[in-house]
Design a protein around this motif. Structure first.
Motif, PDB file in Angstrom:
ATOM      1  N   ARG A 151       0.894  -1.365  -0.042  1.00  0.00           N
ATOM      2  CA  ARG A 151      -0.003   0.072   0.098  1.00  0.00           C
ATOM      3  C   ARG A 151       0.730   1.301   0.126  1.00  0.00           C
ATOM      4  O   ARG A 151       0.463   2.302   0.432  1.00  0.00           O
ATOM      5  CB  ARG A 151      -1.068   0.009   1.197  1.00  0.00           C
ATOM      6  CG  ARG A 151      -2.068  -1.019   0.906  1.00  0.00           C
ATOM      7  CD  ARG A 151      -3.089  -0.979   2.111  1.00  0.00           C
ATOM      8  NE  ARG A 151      -2.382  -1.290   3.415  1.00  0.00           N
ATOM      9  CZ  ARG A 151      -2.384  -2.514   3.791  1.00  0.00           C
ATOM     10  NH1 ARG A 151      -2.819  -3.504   3.110  1.00  0.00           N
ATOM     11  NH2 ARG A 151      -1.916  -2.715   5.022  1.00  0.00           N
ATOM     12  N   LYS A 152       2.016   1.225  -0.519  1.00  0.00           N
ATOM     13  CA  LYS A 152       2.951   2.441  -0.727  1.00  0.00           C
ATOM     14  C   LYS A 152       3.363   2.190  -2.273  1.00  0.00           C
ATOM     15  O   LYS A 152       3.543   1.477  -3.011  1.00  0.00           O
ATOM     16  CB  LYS A 152       4.130   2.255   0.239  1.00  0.00           C
ATOM     17  CG  LYS A 152       3.695   2.196   1.885  1.00  0.00           C
ATOM     18  CD  LYS A 152       3.065   3.634   2.303  1.00  0.00           C
ATOM     19  CE  LYS A 152       2.878   3.666   3.609  1.00  0.00           C
ATOM     20  NZ  LYS A 152       2.238   4.899   3.950  1.00  0.00           N
ATOM     21  N   GLY A 153       4.053   3.308  -2.508  1.00  0.00           N
ATOM     22  CA  GLY A 153       4.549   3.760  -3.734  1.00  0.00           C
ATOM     23  C   GLY A 153       6.054   3.181  -3.858  1.00  0.00           C
ATOM     24  O   GLY A 153       6.867   2.851  -2.737  1.00  0.00           O
ATOM     25  N   PRO A 154       6.540   2.761  -4.860  1.00  0.00           N
ATOM     26  CA  PRO A 154       7.796   2.465  -5.096  1.00  0.00           C
ATOM     27  C   PRO A 154       8.772   3.539  -4.559  1.00  0.00           C
ATOM     28  O   PRO A 154       8.709   4.621  -4.549  1.00  0.00           O
ATOM     29  CB  PRO A 154       8.409   2.150  -6.631  1.00  0.00           C
ATOM     30  CG  PRO A 154       6.905   2.147  -7.231  1.00  0.00           C
ATOM     31  CD  PRO A 154       5.867   2.946  -6.248  1.00  0.00           C
ATOM     32  N   PHE A 157      -0.276   5.336 -10.200  1.00  0.00           N
ATOM     33  CA  PHE A 157       0.902   6.219  -9.259  1.00  0.00           C
ATOM     34  C   PHE A 157       1.360   7.476 -10.052  1.00  0.00           C
ATOM     35  O   PHE A 157       1.432   7.483 -11.205  1.00  0.00           O
ATOM     36  CB  PHE A 157       2.205   5.347  -9.193  1.00  0.00           C
ATOM     37  CG  PHE A 157       2.202   3.989  -8.457  1.00  0.00           C
ATOM     38  CD1 PHE A 157       2.068   2.620  -9.034  1.00  0.00           C
ATOM     39  CD2 PHE A 157       1.936   3.938  -7.068  1.00  0.00           C
ATOM     40  CE1 PHE A 157       2.009   1.568  -8.413  1.00  0.00           C
ATOM     41  CE2 PHE A 157       2.052   2.818  -6.187  1.00  0.00           C
ATOM     42  CZ  PHE A 157       1.808   1.527  -6.937  1.00  0.00           C
ATOM     43  N   TYR A 165       2.057   7.101 -13.623  1.00  0.00           N
ATOM     44  CA  TYR A 165       2.296   5.312 -14.203  1.00  0.00           C
ATOM     45  C   TYR A 165       1.099   4.599 -13.633  1.00  0.00           C
ATOM     46  O   TYR A 165       0.056   5.150 -12.868  1.00  0.00           O
ATOM     47  CB  TYR A 165       3.693   4.934 -13.356  1.00  0.00           C
ATOM     48  CG  TYR A 165       4.799   5.300 -13.746  1.00  0.00           C
ATOM     49  CD1 TYR A 165       5.380   6.615 -13.192  1.00  0.00           C
ATOM     50  CD2 TYR A 165       5.539   4.705 -14.760  1.00  0.00           C
ATOM     51  CE1 TYR A 165       6.667   7.067 -13.677  1.00  0.00           C
ATOM     52  CE2 TYR A 165       6.976   5.069 -15.113  1.00  0.00           C
ATOM     53  CZ  TYR A 165       7.220   6.159 -14.812  1.00  0.00           C
ATOM     54  OH  TYR A 165       8.463   6.689 -15.085  1.00  0.00           O
ATOM     55  N   PHE A 207       7.607   8.770  -5.476  1.00  0.00           N
ATOM     56  CA  PHE A 207       6.451   7.959  -5.799  1.00  0.00           C
ATOM     57  C   PHE A 207       5.184   8.445  -4.617  1.00  0.00           C
ATOM     58  O   PHE A 207       5.631   8.460  -3.602  1.00  0.00           O
ATOM     59  CB  PHE A 207       6.367   6.507  -5.928  1.00  0.00           C
ATOM     60  CG  PHE A 207       6.977   6.347  -7.359  1.00  0.00           C
ATOM     61  CD1 PHE A 207       8.363   6.157  -7.715  1.00  0.00           C
ATOM     62  CD2 PHE A 207       5.964   5.905  -8.564  1.00  0.00           C
ATOM     63  CE1 PHE A 207       8.669   5.888  -8.851  1.00  0.00           C
ATOM     64  CE2 PHE A 207       6.400   5.885  -9.599  1.00  0.00           C
ATOM     65  CZ  PHE A 207       7.845   5.451  -9.895  1.00  0.00           C
ATOM     66  N   GLY A 208       3.947   8.643  -5.197  1.00  0.00           N
ATOM     67  CA  GLY A 208       2.880   8.501  -4.137  1.00  0.00           C
ATOM     68  C   GLY A 208       2.568   7.181  -3.872  1.00  0.00           C
ATOM     69  O   GLY A 208       3.074   6.020  -4.309  1.00  0.00           O
ATOM     70  N   SER A 209       1.684   7.013  -2.856  1.00  0.00           N
ATOM     71  CA  SER A 209       1.157   5.814  -2.470  1.00  0.00           C
ATOM     72  C   SER A 209       0.229   5.041  -3.450  1.00  0.00           C
ATOM     73  O   SER A 209      -0.199   3.882  -3.523  1.00  0.00           O
ATOM     74  CB  SER A 209       0.553   5.784  -1.166  1.00  0.00           C
ATOM     75  OG  SER A 209       1.668   6.237  -0.108  1.00  0.00           O
TER      76      SER A 209
END
Lengths: 111, 116
Positions: A41-44, B91, B35, B107-109
């Motif tokens: 539930r997080k971004g890379p 994303f 993305y 990046f955001g979540s």
């Protein structure tokens, strides 16, 4: 054939083990190679990047690029449960900012 | 310093409806990227803004997708009408400098979009 191949796993290893994660690719024009870590539930999050061939080390993490074999690796030493995440490789060409991603390998470090 | 913020975190809509995703980049980051990751597939590039201008939108799947970046600050990605295959995680990422691929993207979540 995909441009970047990455085994989705999951890869489960005991705490303290050395982990090896890998990607292969087909585009010989790739010059930038990156490893991202993604928690649930997080971004890379960027872990390592390497330009062209060679090794790069940062703490417990080592990235290797073998352009002759079109193969990149990420090694994690003394793995910790907090390293449990999905690891994505990404790569790109000079003067082209579009990253091409692997599918990601889910890594589980067992306490 | 606040990171990249995306809203909503989850969206469930029916086929044919419209959904708008929002991204607030890190303050001062001129470069903003969208993305998408469809389940079980790789992350795919959609488009890139430099300030308010679309630098590259070659990754946009079709004309049902519309991205805007008003005043070079936040960005929206609208899907209208949504189709089942649009489901996935969207994303947003931002960066400070130019579009070199070795530059760190933040990046955001992500927004998990489910089209039923």
């Amino acid at each position: 054939q995909k441009e970047v191949e990455q085994d989705p796993g999951p890869l489960s290893v005991p705490e303290g083990a050395i982990v090896s994660l890998n990607c292969t690719y087909s585009n010989s024009a790739f010059q930038y190679f990156m490893w991202y870590r993604q928690y649930s539930r997080k971004g890379p999050e960027l872990l390592m990047y390497t330009y062209s061939s060679g090794n790069k080390e940062d703490g417990r993490f080592t990235a290797q690029v073998d352009k002759s074999s079109k193969y990149i690796s990420l090694f994690i030493r003394d793995s910790q449960p907090s390293d449990s995440a999905t690891y994505l490789c990404a790569m790109g060409e000079d003067s082209n900012y579009q990253l091409i991603w692997g599918a990601g390998t889910k890594l589980i470090i067992k306490p | 310093e606040a990171g990249v913020t995306q809203f909503p975190s989850h969206s469930v809509i029916e086929k044919g409806q419209t959904v708008t995703l929002r991204c607030d980049p890190i303050s001062g980051h001129d470069n903003l990227y969208w993305y998408r990751r469809v389940m079980g597939k790789e992350i795919k590039f959609l488009l890139h803004f430099v300030k308010e201008s679309k630098q590259d939108e070659s990754g946009m799947p079709n004309n049902r997708f519309l991205a805007e970046r008003t005043g070079g600050t936040y960005s929206t990605l609208k899907v209208q009408p949504a189709e089942l295959e649009d489901s996935g995680v969207y994303f947003c990422a931002s960066s400070l400098l130019g579009a070199a691929t070795n530059e760190k993207l933040f990046f955001g979540s992500g927004t998990q979009l489910s089209v039923l």
